[in-house]
Design an enzyme around this catalytic site. Sequence first.
Site, short mmCIF file in Angstrom:
data_model
loop_
_atom_site.label_atom_id
_atom_site.label_comp_id
_atom_site.label_asym_id
_atom_site.label_seq_id
_atom_site.Cartn_x
_atom_site.Cartn_y
_atom_site.Cartn_z
N LYS A 1 1.04 -1.03 -0.22
CA LYS A 1 -0.14 -0.22 -0.02
C LYS A 1 0.83 1.29 -0.05
O LYS A 1 1.92 1.19 0.44
CB LYS A 1 -0.84 0.06 1.34
CG LYS A 1 -2.16 0.87 1.04
CD LYS A 1 -3.18 -0.02 0.37
CE LYS A 1 -4.48 0.83 0.41
NZ LYS A 1 -5.63 -0.39 -0.26
N1 GLU Z 1 -6.94 -0.27 -3.31
C1 GLU Z 1 -7.76 -1.23 -3.85
C2 GLU Z 1 -7.80 -2.14 -2.69
O1 GLU Z 1 -7.90 -1.88 -1.48
C3 GLU Z 1 -7.15 -1.93 -5.06
C4 GLU Z 1 -5.89 -2.49 -4.95
C5 GLU Z 1 -5.14 -2.72 -6.12
O2 GLU Z 1 -6.09 -2.96 -7.35
O3 GLU Z 1 -4.18 -3.21 -6.44
O4 GLU Z 1 -8.09 -3.23 -2.74
#
Ligand code: GLU
Length: 418
Positions: free
Chosen positions: A107
Amino acid sequence: MDLYRHPVFDMACHQFDLVADHLEIPTAFRDRLKYPKRALTVAIPIHRDDGSAEVFFGYRVQHHLTLGPTKGGVRYHPDVTVGEVAALAMWMSWKCALAGLPYGGAKGGVTCDPRKLSTKELERITRRYTQEIIPFIGPQVDIPAPDMGTNEQTMAWMMDTYSVHTGYSVPGVVTGKPVNLGGSLGRREATGRGVGYLINRSMDVLNMDPTKATAVVQGFGNVGGVTAHSLTRYGIKVTGISDFDGAIFNSKGIDIAALEQHVATTRSVKGFPGAEAISHAELLLLPCDILAPCALERQITADNAPHLKCRILAEGANGPTTPEADVILERRGDVFVIPDILCNAGGVVVSYFEWVQDLQSFFWTESEVTDKLFRILEGAFTQTLNLSRKRAISMRFAALSLGISRVFEAKKQRGLFP
Ligand code: GLU
């Protein structure tokens, strides 16, 4: 480990510890599974539009690298800290493993308020942030995507900055891009569509009739907005919706298309003529069949959990329910929880499809994408439900057990180097 100290990181660790006890994971493995492999903090100096200079702070946390590159979104929000980002990275790991994707979790985030920044300022922040994390990301290393406060445009800037550095276009470095730049059809809708699919699936299990059901959605961003749409397509009536600025209610159902028009001009659900204004706290306690928190973490707490009046709690957001609230919901026994790492997995599943399409330079139709998405979600849902019934554990516990045990097995198989 004080570096990551934060209520959300503590919450993720608490969940992990409970599951690790249940799975009898040896102590020596626990820290390897729990703590992020890598965390990078960067200073992001930019020129504001008035000519002044300001420094923002950004992070990228890679939780584990055992199953492939790491994957996860980038969040722009005033409350972003490295601890919050680390918790979200950990959840991405369990989410990817539960869906069977060949990724570890990651993240990123920048502590800023995107609503108070101009498009040009956001572009400078994004490009400088990307520049600083270039040695840390790449299609085989770590693949960012949108999260709260970021979108397709953010991903286009990230892809461009990375590509200018390498000297050729590298679409596979980020997902959630505009379709024209190698994005996937159906990626923008994927998370909300997945939430809708899993709600419908749960109603089937619980013998509920969607055409007689009502839903309340917290959040009207990409996840909440598409979820609301998707629910109406299953025949469910959406009676309550909120965003950062306000909450609205209409017992006869809110016209989602009209609300979208209103938000496009006023930037908020507040003042929507087709519903009455209520408070954020009231929204969560509205009587409904489905409550879908699709905004921030820690919204369902020990205070409101005893008073929820829903049959299904569908967690479109990451970490919307605190461990204390979890205990209360389990004791109550009348709320069926679709846990976050399952409920909102549609986004990363289609991000995976986008990455695969980029690597092959061969693109799929939207119905191919959506069919494959539903097939993966169906598998993850069935496995979670079966485990939850077999072991008499909650849906969250079952989903986490599946995700964590897969990463644990992979670490055992690979062994410890050197
Ligand atoms: N931000 C999204 C999540 O929390 C998507 C992450 C992604 O597509 O890599 O799952």
